[in-house]
Design a protein around this motif. Structure first.
Motif, PDB file in Angstrom:
ATOM      1  N   TYR A 171       0.839  -1.207   0.000  1.00 10.65           N
ATOM      2  CA  TYR A 171       0.000   0.000   0.000  1.00 10.65           C
ATOM      3  C   TYR A 171       0.871   1.253   0.000  1.00 10.65           C
ATOM      4  O   TYR A 171       0.542   2.251  -0.626  1.00 10.65           O
ATOM      5  CB  TYR A 171      -0.914   0.015   1.232  1.00 10.65           C
ATOM      6  N   LYS A 172       2.012   1.184   0.667  1.00 13.15           N
ATOM      7  CA  LYS A 172       2.914   2.341   0.739  1.00 13.15           C
ATOM      8  C   LYS A 172       3.422   2.698  -0.660  1.00 13.15           C
ATOM      9  O   LYS A 172       3.524   3.878  -1.009  1.00 13.15           O
ATOM     10  CB  LYS A 172       4.088   2.006   1.676  1.00 13.15           C
ATOM     11  N   LEU A 208      -2.341   0.955   5.007  1.00 11.99           N
ATOM     12  CA  LEU A 208      -0.975   0.558   5.354  1.00 11.99           C
ATOM     13  C   LEU A 208      -0.777   0.494   6.864  1.00 11.99           C
ATOM     14  O   LEU A 208       0.178  -0.108   7.355  1.00 11.99           O
ATOM     15  CB  LEU A 208       0.083   1.401   4.628  1.00 11.99           C
TER      16      LEU A 208
END
Length: 196
Positions: free
Chosen positions: A61-62, A89
């Protein structure tokens, strides 16, 4: 807080909005919960309907957050995608695909948030090797894929999970639980019992 009896999985198409909103809330409430998507890829809205942002499952997600912030921070902040990814995240590293989750073990209850996803999960469980003959309850609560509806859907899911936790064996009382839920919340549920 007493230990939860059941293992839960939250499943939507891309493991971004609906499943992650529910995952985040249930995790905060102390549930044993995982989440997945059933799509071929993870899709996030782009500058237009024809130009979605497409990622592979397993992409952190980052990485998506940094990628979209680089592309157009204003757009993705305004449409809620950056805040959503920030929430995600904090819950786990990356979106996971339901069809590749055999190593995660079995679940007692699986929630899906659209009928197409429900059908895919039911079919996938049906096609697995049924060695344990352990029942799994698969429930579909139809939730529109937007941030407001996902938040409502997560609260409804939590209420239903709390009902299930309060039962000795969900198999005995599932019809009653579903009927009461539908009456109270005016939402139709689909459900199916499968086996691992």
């Amino acid at each position: 807080m007493p230990a939860m009896k059941y293992r839960y999985a939250m499943v939507c198409s891309s493991n971004q909005n609906r499943s992650m909103e529910a995952h985040s809330l249930l995790k905060r409430e102390g549930f044993d919960v995982s989440s997945y998507g059933t799509g071929a890829h993870v899709k996030l809205p782009g500058p237009s309907l024809r130009e979605p942002n497409v990622y592979d499952f397993g992409t952190p997600y980052k990485h998506m957050f940094d990628d979209l912030r680089r592309k157009d921070p204003e757009l993705y902040k305004r449409n809620g995608i950056l805040p959503m990814l920030k929430r995600n995240l904090a819950v786990k590293l990356a979106p996971q695909r339901w069809q590749e989750n055999a190593a995660d073990g079995t679940f007692d209850v699986v929630f899906t948030f659209e009928e197409k996803v429900f059908d895919m999960v039911v079919e996938d469980v049906h096609n697995r090797d049924h060695v344990l003959m352990k029942p799994v309850l698969i429930i579909n609560l139809e939730v529109k894929d937007n941030h407001e509806e996902a938040a409502i859907g997560a609260r409804l899911t939590l209420a239903l999970c709390q009902e299930l936790e309060a039962t000795e064996f969900w198999e005995d009382s599932i019809d009653e639980i579903v009927a009461n839920f539908e009456k109270q919340h005016r939402r139709k549920l689909l459900y199916s019992v499968s086996f691992y």
